[in-house]
Design an enzyme around this catalytic site. Structure first.
Site, PDB file in Angstrom:
ATOM      1  N   GLN B 124      16.222   7.367  21.064  1.00 35.29           N
ATOM      2  CA  GLN B 124      16.527   5.947  21.277  1.00 35.29           C
ATOM      3  C   GLN B 124      17.780   5.572  20.496  1.00 35.29           C
ATOM      4  O   GLN B 124      17.771   5.515  19.259  1.00 35.29           O
ATOM      5  CB  GLN B 124      15.335   5.119  20.779  1.00 35.29           C
ATOM      6  CG  GLN B 124      15.519   3.620  20.870  1.00 35.29           C
ATOM      7  CD  GLN B 124      14.507   2.885  20.008  1.00 35.29           C
ATOM      8  OE1 GLN B 124      13.931   3.472  19.083  1.00 35.29           O
ATOM      9  NE2 GLN B 124      14.276   1.618  20.285  1.00 35.29           N
ATOM     10  N   SER B 127      19.918   1.168  17.291  1.00 36.02           N
ATOM     11  CA  SER B 127      20.416   0.604  16.030  1.00 36.02           C
ATOM     12  C   SER B 127      21.834   1.063  15.720  1.00 36.02           C
ATOM     13  O   SER B 127      22.222   2.192  16.045  1.00 36.02           O
ATOM     14  CB  SER B 127      19.508   1.021  14.877  1.00 36.02           C
ATOM     15  OG  SER B 127      18.199   0.612  15.131  1.00 36.02           O
ATOM     16  N   SER B 159      16.311   8.693  15.459  1.00 33.59           N
ATOM     17  CA  SER B 159      15.312   9.735  15.193  1.00 33.59           C
ATOM     18  C   SER B 159      15.403  10.820  16.257  1.00 33.59           C
ATOM     19  O   SER B 159      15.453  10.514  17.458  1.00 33.59           O
ATOM     20  CB  SER B 159      13.898   9.152  15.204  1.00 33.59           C
ATOM     21  OG  SER B 159      13.795   8.115  14.269  1.00 33.59           O
ATOM     22  N   GLU B 242       7.605   0.007  22.121  1.00 42.12           N
ATOM     23  CA  GLU B 242       7.779   0.649  20.820  1.00 42.12           C
ATOM     24  C   GLU B 242       6.746   0.117  19.841  1.00 42.12           C
ATOM     25  O   GLU B 242       6.074   0.872  19.152  1.00 42.12           O
ATOM     26  CB  GLU B 242       9.185   0.362  20.288  1.00 42.12           C
ATOM     27  CG  GLU B 242       9.386   0.833  18.854  1.00 42.12           C
ATOM     28  CD  GLU B 242      10.857   0.862  18.445  1.00 42.12           C
ATOM     29  OE1 GLU B 242      11.627   0.027  18.948  1.00 42.12           O
ATOM     30  OE2 GLU B 242      11.209   1.730  17.632  1.00 42.12           O
ATOM     31  N   GLU B 371       9.103  -8.119   8.318  1.00 40.05           N
ATOM     32  CA  GLU B 371       9.547  -9.512   8.405  1.00 40.05           C
ATOM     33  C   GLU B 371       9.831  -9.910   9.851  1.00 40.05           C
ATOM     34  O   GLU B 371       9.490 -11.014  10.283  1.00 40.05           O
ATOM     35  CB  GLU B 371      10.803  -9.720   7.547  1.00 40.05           C
ATOM     36  CG  GLU B 371      10.570  -9.614   6.039  1.00 40.05           C
ATOM     37  CD  GLU B 371      10.384  -8.176   5.530  1.00 40.05           C
ATOM     38  OE1 GLU B 371      10.712  -7.219   6.272  1.00 40.05           O
ATOM     39  OE2 GLU B 371       9.907  -8.000   4.400  1.00 40.05           O
TER      40      GLU B 371
HETATM   41  C1  LIG Z   1      12.336   6.086   9.810  1.00 43.92           C
HETATM   42  C2  LIG Z   1      13.198   5.285  10.725  1.00 43.92           C
HETATM   43  C3  LIG Z   1      13.410   5.706  12.014  1.00 43.92           C
HETATM   44  C4  LIG Z   1      14.210   4.973  12.872  1.00 43.92           C
HETATM   45  N1  LIG Z   1      14.418   5.455  14.134  1.00 43.92           N
HETATM   46  C5  LIG Z   1      15.247   4.770  14.959  1.00 43.92           C
HETATM   47  C6  LIG Z   1      15.549   5.277  16.266  1.00 43.92           C
HETATM   48  O1  LIG Z   1      15.071   6.345  16.658  1.00 43.92           O
HETATM   49  N2  LIG Z   1      16.389   4.594  17.052  1.00 43.92           N
HETATM   50  C7  LIG Z   1      16.940   3.408  16.660  1.00 43.92           C
HETATM   51  O2  LIG Z   1      17.669   2.816  17.437  1.00 43.92           O
HETATM   52  N3  LIG Z   1      16.676   2.881  15.425  1.00 43.92           N
HETATM   53  C8  LIG Z   1      15.850   3.548  14.571  1.00 43.92           C
HETATM   54  N4  LIG Z   1      15.590   3.038  13.314  1.00 43.92           N
HETATM   55  C9  LIG Z   1      16.285   1.825  12.888  1.00 43.92           C
HETATM   56  C10 LIG Z   1      15.393   0.605  12.708  1.00 43.92           C
HETATM   57  O3  LIG Z   1      15.066   0.045  13.949  1.00 43.92           O
HETATM   58  C11 LIG Z   1      16.167  -0.384  11.816  1.00 43.92           C
HETATM   59  O4  LIG Z   1      16.334   0.215  10.561  1.00 43.92           O
HETATM   60  C12 LIG Z   1      15.424  -1.684  11.651  1.00 43.92           C
HETATM   61  O5  LIG Z   1      15.397  -2.409  12.857  1.00 43.92           O
HETATM   62  C13 LIG Z   1      16.043  -2.554  10.540  1.00 43.92           C
HETATM   63  O6  LIG Z   1      17.401  -2.700  10.668  1.00 43.92           O
HETATM   64  P1  LIG Z   1      18.367  -2.444   9.431  1.00 43.92           P
HETATM   65  O7  LIG Z   1      18.034  -1.125   8.879  1.00 43.92           O
HETATM   66  O8  LIG Z   1      19.746  -2.688   9.897  1.00 43.92           O
HETATM   67  O9  LIG Z   1      17.962  -3.511   8.345  1.00 43.92           O
HETATM   68  P2  LIG Z   1      18.437  -5.045   8.296  1.00 43.92           P
HETATM   69  O10 LIG Z   1      18.327  -5.628   9.654  1.00 43.92           O
HETATM   70  O11 LIG Z   1      19.740  -5.121   7.615  1.00 43.92           O
HETATM   71  O12 LIG Z   1      17.307  -5.672   7.379  1.00 43.92           O
HETATM   72  C14 LIG Z   1      17.366  -5.671   5.947  1.00 43.92           C
HETATM   73  C15 LIG Z   1      16.259  -6.590   5.431  1.00 43.92           C
HETATM   74  O13 LIG Z   1      16.513  -7.918   5.905  1.00 43.92           O
HETATM   75  C16 LIG Z   1      15.377  -8.422   6.542  1.00 43.92           C
HETATM   76  N5  LIG Z   1      15.751  -9.310   7.642  1.00 43.92           N
HETATM   77  C17 LIG Z   1      16.694  -9.124   8.597  1.00 43.92           C
HETATM   78  N6  LIG Z   1      16.681 -10.138   9.470  1.00 43.92           N
HETATM   79  C18 LIG Z   1      15.725 -10.996   9.070  1.00 43.92           C
HETATM   80  C19 LIG Z   1      15.228 -12.233   9.553  1.00 43.92           C
HETATM   81  N7  LIG Z   1      15.695 -12.801  10.687  1.00 43.92           N
HETATM   82  N8  LIG Z   1      14.220 -12.804   8.889  1.00 43.92           N
HETATM   83  C20 LIG Z   1      13.708 -12.237   7.755  1.00 43.92           C
HETATM   84  N9  LIG Z   1      14.134 -11.093   7.248  1.00 43.92           N
HETATM   85  C21 LIG Z   1      15.138 -10.472   7.895  1.00 43.92           C
HETATM   86  C22 LIG Z   1      14.667  -7.192   7.056  1.00 43.92           C
HETATM   87  O14 LIG Z   1      13.280  -7.456   7.275  1.00 43.92           O
HETATM   88  C23 LIG Z   1      14.874  -6.201   5.946  1.00 43.92           C
HETATM   89  O15 LIG Z   1      13.927  -6.418   4.950  1.00 43.92           O
HETATM   90  C24 LIG Z   1      14.797   3.775  12.438  1.00 43.92           C
HETATM   91  C25 LIG Z   1      14.585   3.343  11.141  1.00 43.92           C
HETATM   92  C26 LIG Z   1      13.797   4.080  10.272  1.00 43.92           C
HETATM   93  C27 LIG Z   1      13.607   3.600   8.877  1.00 43.92           C
END
Ligand SMILES: Cc1cc2nc3c(=O)[nH]c(=O)nc-3n(C[C@H](O)[C@H](O)[C@H](O)COP(=O)(O)OP(=O)(O)OC[C@H]3O[C@@H](n4cnc5c(N)ncnc54)[C@H](O)[C@@H]3O)c2cc1C
Lengths: 372, 406
Positions: B124, B127, B159, B242, B371
């Site tokens: 997928q 991100s 992933s 998902e 969140e």
């Molecule tokens: C183990 C793992 C596997 C993954 N696999 C995939 C994959 O296969 N494909 C893929 O596309 N993605 C994948 N991801 C990505 C995952 O979807 C994102 O990491 C996730 O959506 C969070 O985005 P970010 O890391 O940019 O954090 P951010 O969006 O920057 O968030 C940082 C913090 O801010 C908080 N926050 C952000 N917006 C808000 C809001 N509106 N209200 C309150 N709090 C908020 C979040 O909750 C978090 O605590 C994976 C992530 C992990 C950890």
């Protein structure tokens, strides 16, 4: 497998909800809260007319012979309305005790009158502060007469019949006794609680005539089984109340503005309500399983009952306190209704054993089912 | 309401149980194979016997089974420990439902059976560094060139990208309109020229996710799902599935493992399980696990009517991941100082608690953070208003961004 209530049961829910909206609006709860009454006699009369007190009593004993699933549906709606009636005492406990352990003669004497609402029943276990146990029981039977003090006893002031847990006459262990409240050896005085919408009293037994219910000596095990069955029904009431508290919080949060926008748009409030929703949903799902186990008398009942009870107790407490918080100062006023849920949540949480007791029972039940 | 099997369900369970008993791979069969080959071996065996993706239509490699039968199958399969799997969950759990909803019949016939058989693995590509929780802020560009699209940009946290055959991809096709309106959804061959995959090491020490760079990668327009500019809507199909599939679990610490541990280790001079504080916490976790299980059973009826999983499903991950984290932490406490040891031979349960402790923070983030899950419940289940947003209605290329994203 089927995890849904039937169409008929859902119709009953709608009917119950309409009935209570009409006959048990917040003003009814408030009237009892602000009076010395133990219950709302008019509402109780109508509840009896609806046949709810007769629900699970077999037809040949004057009941409707419905299943426990129907009773769960009714319990949820009564909980949602914070109904000021002795339904839990009379139906989940007294009626249930007779259905479980009554002799044919005892059933014939009491069940038709409980069904018809001529008799209100209650269950007397607690003997003051702390957990009452088989060993701690100070209420004793001697020569067929009961003596001791039970406090608090829900609905003691209006009950005609009490199922009393006492030390067993001339043997080890406990027994359940049926006590006709209209006799010289019985006196009742009111006990104030933080939820005056449900009357409580002190029951003093002084050589009161009593009839054993079930096998003497096995009373404690019987009481535990009774509490397991009642716990599922209490849990449905709790889930109903928790859901109503969530709805009240939601409605207020949508209408109340601060800093130029509805407080419902602030994440601290949104997440609080989301947490209520999550807790309520898990509790409700556990109540589904509890309802099934109760209705089929499944081997899983002890686990299912404790699971439903613990999660419903936690959900209702959380929803009721955070509902007040969501209302700000208004939530703390006598004038607002948030207090109903806050009072009732805590009352129900200690009604048949605290959260801690049920957590403990749950793990004990898991230990037993793993050993089996 | 009836939690017992109907006679047909009991018969199905018996069939499933019997087949599993005879066909679960023996240790000797798996020896020497890498994890992915092990997973493929087991998946193919299920597929050949009609036990893969059983709720899918038969023409796509499924069994046309009901959602309840799926639960029965899952229950029976879960009775066998240590079965290889997991690598198919993105493809089968997210890409497939998206293809079923949005792809044409040819594409479905081409890709779905190979997803079911495990022959092809999907990842997928959603991100990005600038678009995680705020997925629609993603910047990878697609520009049309004849019958093809040319992709440039970067994905992150993908992933399994390093062992995947295909990927589902959301990109920006129009930066001059508000952010949700300028996205388009594709699927692509992960061996396409111009793709570069770089592993990212996690705090657990593993490297399951990756950075994926796109330099002039070409995708035929026929691999577009939905209309140009409809990418957000298509993504929602993926995201809803998902949340449902992530909530479904995995091999982690659960009630049973902590309960058993509490029977084995002491607090003071008696078994930890006799300690009231231990019992209270175990009881709460039991209630959460049971509550999630019965909630998913209730949701099933809706799924079996063909609904796509609703926002209610966010509850599984929102409750399950923090619960697992707390249980792993609690189990380590029960082990006292030796709980610090993380070693397959020296640790209790071969390091299950420590391994879970180190991997579970990822689950609270992956697939939508705690969140964001709470926001979804608040907004889409309870109907509470969104917070005011700075990017609403503004063309994407005029939206303010963090300094690092220049
Ligand atoms: C183990 C793992 C596997 C993954 N696999 C995939 C994959 O296969 N494909 C893929 O596309 N993605 C994948 N991801 C990505 C995952 O979807 C994102 O990491 C996730 O959506 C969070 O985005 P970010 O890391 O940019 O954090 P951010 O969006 O920057 O968030 C940082 C913090 O801010 C908080 N926050 C952000 N917006 C808000 C809001 N509106 N209200 C309150 N709090 C908020 C979040 O909750 C978090 O605590 C994976 C992530 C992990 C950890």
């Amino acid at each position: 497998m089927n995890f849904e209530f039937s169409e008929d049961q859902n119709m009953l829910r709608d009917q119950a909800s309409r009935f209570l909206a009409e006959n048990c609006p917040p003003a009814t709860v408030r009237r009892v809260l602000e009076s010395d009454d133990d219950y709302d006699a008019e509402l109780w009369g109508k509840v009896v007319e609806m046949g709810w007190t007769a629900a699970v009593i077999p037809e040949e004993l004057g009941g409707l012979g419905l299943s426990y699933l129907e009773l769960c549906v009714i319990a949820e709606e009564l909980g949602r309305a914070c109904a000021p009636v002795p339904f839990s005492s009379s139906v989940y406990l007294a009626t249930e005790a007779l259905l479980m352990a009554g002799s044919q003669a005892q059933k014939e004497t009491w069940l038709p009158r409980l069904a018809a609402g001529e008799v209100i029943g209650t269950f007397a276990l607690a003997e003051g502060p702390g957990e009452t146990t088989a060993k701690s029981l100070a209420t004793k039977a001697a020569g067929g007469k009961l003596s001791g003090t039970k406090v608090p006893v829900p609905d003691a002031g209006i009950a005609n019949l009490a199922v009393v847990v006492a030390a067993h006459d001339g043997g080890d262990g406990a027994a359940l006794y049926l006590v006709d409240m209209a006799q010289d050896g019985v006196s009742v005085s009111p006990v104030p609680t933080f939820d005056p919408t449900r009357g409580h009293g002190r029951l003093v037994l002084d050589g009161a005539a009593a009839e054993p219910l079930g096998k003497p000596g096995e009373g404690w095990a019987l009481a535990q089984k009774l509490l397991d069955r009642a716990a599922v029904l209490f849990a449905w009431e709790q889930v109903g109340g928790a859901q109503a508290a969530l709805e009240q919080a939601r409605e207020y949060a949508l209408g109340r503005y601060a800093f130029g926008r509805p407080i419902a748009s602030y994440q601290a409030i949104k997440h609080k309500l989301a947490t209520m929703y999550v807790k309520n949903t898990l509790a409700r799902s556990n109540c589904y399983f509890g309802a099934w186990a109760l209705n089929t008398n499944a081997a899983e009942l002890p686990v299912a009952a404790a699971t439903a009870r613990v999660s419903a107790t936690q959900a209702y407490y959380f929803a009721s306190k955070e509902n007040i918080q969501t209302h700000g100062g208004m939530g703390y006023t006598w004038e607002f209704d948030c207090q109903f849920f806050y009072r009732r949540a805590k009352l129900l949480s200690v009604a048949i054993g605290s959260e801690r007791q049920w957590q403990n029972k749950l793990i004990t039940a898991v230990e037993h089912s793993n050993a089996a | 309401m009836d939690f017992n099997d109907t006679p047909e369900e009991a018969k199905f369970r018996e069939e499933a149980r019997a087949w599993l008993k005879d066909n679960v791979p023996k240790a000797s069969e798996l020896e020497g194979l890498g994890y992915i080959e092990q997973a493929k071996l087991w998946q193919k065996r299920k597929y050949d016997a009609g036990w893969a993706c059983i709720t899918w239509p038969k023409e796509y490699g499924g069994r046309g089974a009901s959602a309840i039968e799926q639960v029965i199958w899952n229950q029976e399969e879960a009775k066998h420990d240590d079965l290889p799997g997991g690598v198919f969950s993105i493809g089968q759990g997210m890409a497939a439902p998206t293809l079923m909803t949005w792809a044409d019949d040819d594409a479905k016939a081409r890709y779905l059976p190979k997803l079911a058989s495990g022959e092809e693995i999907w990842c997928q590509l959603f991100s990005e560094p600038a678009g995680g929780s705020d997925l629609a802020a993603l910047r990878t560009r697609a520009v049309k060139d004849g019958d093809e699209w040319v992709i440039n940009g970067q994905k992150i946290w993908t992933s399994g990208a390093h062992y995947s055959d295909y990927g589902i991809l959301v990109v920006r096709t129009d930066p001059t309109v508000p952010k949700h309106k300028g996205l388009t959804y594709f699927y692509l061959d992960m061996k396409s020229p111009g793709i570069e995959i770089k592993p990212i090491k996690q705090i657990s020490g593993d490297a399951n996710f990756n950075e994926v760079y796109f330099t002039d990668v070409r995708i035929p327009d026929s691999q577009r799902l939905g209309e140009v500019g409809q990418g957000w809507q298509v993504s929602l199909t993926t995201l809803m599935n998902e949340r449902a599939s992530i909530g479904a679990g995995g091999v982690n610490v659960g009630f049973d493992s902590v309960f058993k541990l509490a029977q084995k280790v002491n607090i003071g001079d008696r078994p930890a399980i006799e300690d009231d504080s231990v019992r209270a916490r175990l009881a709460d976790w039991y209630c959460q696990e049971a509550g999630l299980r019965y909630t998913s059973y209730r949701t099933l009826s809706a799924l079996s009517r063909g609904d796509i999983p609703g926002p209610e499903n966010s509850i599984g991950k929102l409750v399950g991941a923090p619960k697992t984290q707390d249980m792993a932490s609690f189990a380590i406490d029960l082990l006292e100082q030796s709980g610090a040891i993380w070693d397959e031979e020296l640790s209790a349960e071969a390091g299950l608690f420590q391994g879970t402790y180190m991997s579970i923070p990822g689950l609270r983030i992956a697939g939508g953070t705690d969140e964001i899950m709470a926001n979804i419940i608040a907004e889409r289940v309870l109907g509470l208003p969104q917070e005011p947003r700075m990017d609403k209605g503004i063309p994407f290329n005029e939206v303010p961004t963090g300094g690092s994203k220049g």
